[in-house]
Enzyme design. Structure first.
Site, short mmCIF file in Angstrom:
data_model
loop_
_atom_site.label_atom_id
_atom_site.label_comp_id
_atom_site.label_asym_id
_atom_site.label_seq_id
_atom_site.Cartn_x
_atom_site.Cartn_y
_atom_site.Cartn_z
CG HIS A 60 -14.40 65.12 30.95
ND1 HIS A 60 -14.34 64.39 29.80
CD2 HIS A 60 -13.23 64.93 31.57
CE1 HIS A 60 -13.16 63.77 29.71
NE2 HIS A 60 -12.47 64.09 30.78
CE LYS A 66 -5.38 69.31 42.00
NZ LYS A 66 -4.35 68.29 41.82
CE LYS A 102 -5.71 58.77 43.51
NZ LYS A 102 -6.12 59.63 44.64
CB SER A 359 -4.57 70.05 45.41
OG SER A 359 -3.51 69.16 45.67
P1 NAD Z 1 2.38 57.06 51.42
O1 NAD Z 1 3.02 56.26 50.35
O2 NAD Z 1 2.99 58.34 51.84
O3 NAD Z 1 2.20 56.18 52.75
C1 NAD Z 1 1.58 54.93 52.83
C2 NAD Z 1 2.19 54.17 53.99
O4 NAD Z 1 1.47 52.95 54.19
C3 NAD Z 1 3.65 53.79 53.75
O5 NAD Z 1 4.44 54.20 54.84
C4 NAD Z 1 3.60 52.26 53.62
O6 NAD Z 1 4.78 51.62 54.08
C5 NAD Z 1 2.39 51.91 54.48
N1 NAD Z 1 1.82 50.61 54.18
C6 NAD Z 1 1.70 49.99 52.99
N2 NAD Z 1 1.11 48.79 53.13
C7 NAD Z 1 0.86 48.65 54.45
C8 NAD Z 1 0.26 47.62 55.23
N3 NAD Z 1 -0.20 46.51 54.67
N4 NAD Z 1 0.18 47.80 56.56
C9 NAD Z 1 0.62 48.94 57.15
N5 NAD Z 1 1.19 49.95 56.46
C10 NAD Z 1 1.30 49.81 55.12
O7 NAD Z 1 0.88 57.26 50.93
P2 NAD Z 1 -0.14 58.39 51.36
O8 NAD Z 1 -0.02 59.51 50.41
O9 NAD Z 1 -0.04 58.63 52.81
O10 NAD Z 1 -1.53 57.67 51.03
C11 NAD Z 1 -2.12 56.74 51.92
C12 NAD Z 1 -3.61 56.61 51.60
O11 NAD Z 1 -4.22 57.90 51.69
C13 NAD Z 1 -3.92 56.10 50.19
O12 NAD Z 1 -5.12 55.35 50.24
C14 NAD Z 1 -4.17 57.38 49.40
O13 NAD Z 1 -4.98 57.16 48.27
C15 NAD Z 1 -4.88 58.20 50.46
N6 NAD Z 1 -4.85 59.65 50.22
C16 NAD Z 1 -3.67 60.32 50.10
C17 NAD Z 1 -3.68 61.71 49.91
C18 NAD Z 1 -2.42 62.51 49.84
O14 NAD Z 1 -2.52 63.77 49.84
N7 NAD Z 1 -1.24 61.93 49.84
C19 NAD Z 1 -4.91 62.39 49.79
C20 NAD Z 1 -6.09 61.68 49.92
C21 NAD Z 1 -6.05 60.31 50.14
#
Ligand code: NAD
Length: 468
Positions: A60, A66, A102, A359
């Site tokens: 905080h 966020k 989160k 964001s």
């Molecule tokens: P998403 O749900 O859009 O995509 C994740 C993909 O990974 C899916 O297509 C899924 O089928 C695949 N997957 C799952 N298990 C798997 C495995 N064992 N082997 C191969 N592929 C696998 O999620 P995202 O938003 O792209 O997030 C992915 C990572 O990025 C997470 O760790 C998340 O915390 C991080 N992240 C996301 C954002 C965001 O803006 N979305 C920002 C920062 C960090």
């Protein structure tokens, strides 16, 4: 093997050992400030399902807090706390003026119908409203694994229903569709930021030489794990704008490989149509699902989930650079081993900060109630046209129509967002790299990134007068 939170705290402690921060203050920065664990019922057909969910506000020291909301069957408190802590450090590194948070909902998004996902999202939002755990000035969620713009629109709609008359209600969540108070460039932002981060590292001659690489991103080979939001934009932008050669992809259903290169956009379209990457023309399916991770390549991009590179498989990694697009893909043990072996790891706390950066721009747009570029675009265009006319008059030469259009283009929202994102990723890289070069015995970009984050958060607490 360390837990995810354990790994984050080991990285924290390592960075703290290079600093001179009072131990009480360090403890305050390390711990989660508020943890809300809930169980709520959702009707699925004729039955009710009780859903376990969390929202953790890690710090905080700046408000609002966020961080994304994850829908996954693996969600647990340890994971959400680790992700929330990473958000605090990520915001500090990217100079985004928020504390970290989160959310996690323990469901398998793949097994839910659209209607069921909507019910879960709306009910989760109501739980957050009940406890004052959401609001433009309190805590602002965003998408993460298993969620996207649609879920964010449901969150806003639920929030606005309960908060009639709250003029800044759209700023209660980011990552919304553009026509629902979102911002252009948010969906691609994390992947685009990953591209900028890799490009920055590859411009540092001394650093990449140690891993046996030349400078420059063009022509480098890349393997991506997870073709979701982050992975697909990383692959697309790196190949289309950086001339990277994508040679393999690992997804839930398996790994595919083509040493001659894979067209990222065609593969994304193929998966949308067929529900799988397997069988994509020109590629070979590898025997095991994770096999792509162990291929020889310049850049390995884990973009799925945490803990995928660990003690059990770290010795099989042949990549020269690991670009952590996902949060926590390399465990603390594997991180130590690979760093010792000379693999360069670009850490998650820096590399995937593009999402929260854009964001932040979306939140600014929502509280200012005006689209970026709306006020100045035409003015800039008019000014540039005058300059072009003047040059033509002075030189007596006509400027080519294409050049004229390029010079006299005012900045649109997407131009401003991309420029702000690029600026953020470059500045943050420079800060981290400068710490790594100047501080004796700091061996990894991760430790340098954590030092950068800790010093900024500590300074904030000290300027608040809480820890003189
Ligand atoms: P998403 O749900 O859009 O995509 C994740 C993909 O990974 C899916 O297509 C899924 O089928 C695949 N997957 C799952 N298990 C798997 C495995 N064992 N082997 C191969 N592929 C696998 O999620 P995202 O938003 O792209 O997030 C992915 C990572 O990025 C997470 O760790 C998340 O915390 C991080 N992240 C996301 C954002 C965001 O803006 N979305 C920002 C920062 C960090």
């Amino acid at each position: 093997m360390s837990s995810f939170l354990g790994s984050v705290q080991m990285n924290f402690n390592k960075a703290a050992s290079f600093m001179n921060v009072p131990s009480g203050l360090l403890e305050q920065i390390r711990v989660s400030n508020a943890v809300y664990r809930m169980n709520f019922p959702v009707r699925f057909g004729n039955t009710y399902k009780v859903i376990e969910a969390y929202r953790v506000q890690h710090s905080h020291h700046r408000l609002p807090t966020k961080g994304g909301i994850r829908f996954s069957e693996h969600v647990n408190q340890n994971e959400v706390e680790a992700l929330a802590a990473l958000m605090t450090y990520k915001c500090a590194i990217a100079d985004v003026p928020f504390g970290g948070a989160k959310g996690g909902v323990k469901v398998n998004a793949r097994e839910l119908t659209e209607k069921q996902k909507e019910r879960v999202t709306r009910r989760y939002t109501m739980e957050l409203i009940k406890r004052n755990f959401i609001g433009p000035a309190i805590d602002v969620p965003a998408p993460d694994y298993g969620t996207g713009p649609k879920e964010m629109a449901w969150i806003l709609d639920t929030y606005a229903t309960f908060k009639t008359g709250e003029i800044n209600a759209p700023a209660c969540v980011t990552g919304k569709p553009v026509n629902q108070h979102g911002i252009r460039g948010r969906t691609e932002a994390t992947g685009r930021g990953v591209f900028y981060g890799i490009r920055e590292l590859l411009s540092q001659k001394n650093e990449v030489k140690k891993a046996g690489l030349d400078t420059g991103i063009a022509g480098k080979t890349m393997v991506v794990q997870g073709l979701g939001n982050v992975g697909s934009y990383t692959a697309k932008i790196s190949t289309e704008e950086g001339d990277v050669k994508l040679i393999a992809v690992a997804e839930y259903e398996g790994s595919i490989y083509n040493p001659k290169g894979i067209d990222a956009q065609a593969l994304i379209d193929y998966r949308k149509e067929n529900g799988t990457i397997l069988g994509f023309p020109g590629t070979k399916t590898l025997p095991n699902r994770d096999d792509a991770l162990f291929l020889e390549c310049d850049i390995l991009v884990p973009a799925a989930l945490e803990g995928v590179i660990h003690e059990g498989n770290m010795k099989k990694i042949k990549a020269k650079i690991i670009a952590e697009a996902a949060n926590g893909p390399v465990t603390a043990e594997a991180d130590e081993y690979l760093t010792r072996k000379g693999v360069i790891i670009i850490p998650d706390v820096y590399l995937n900060a593009g999402g929260v950066t854009v964001s932040y721009f979306e939140w600014l747009k929502d509280i200012s109630h005006v689209r970026f570029g709306r006020l100045e675009k035409r003015f800039q265009e008019q000014q540039a046209r005058e300059v072009v006319n003047l040059i033509e008059r002075i030189t007596g030469k006509k400027i080519d129509k294409r050049d004229r259009q390029f010079i006299a283009k005012g900045a649109d929202e997407i131009d401003i967002v991309r420029s702000g994102l690029e600026e953020t990723m470059i500045t943050a890289f420079d800060q981290i790299y400068s710490i790594k070069r100047k501080k004796k015995n700091v061996e990894s970009l991760r430790t340098a990134a954590f030092i950068n984050a800790l010093s900024k958060v500590a300074n904030d607490y000290m300027s608040l007068g809480i820890f003189p």
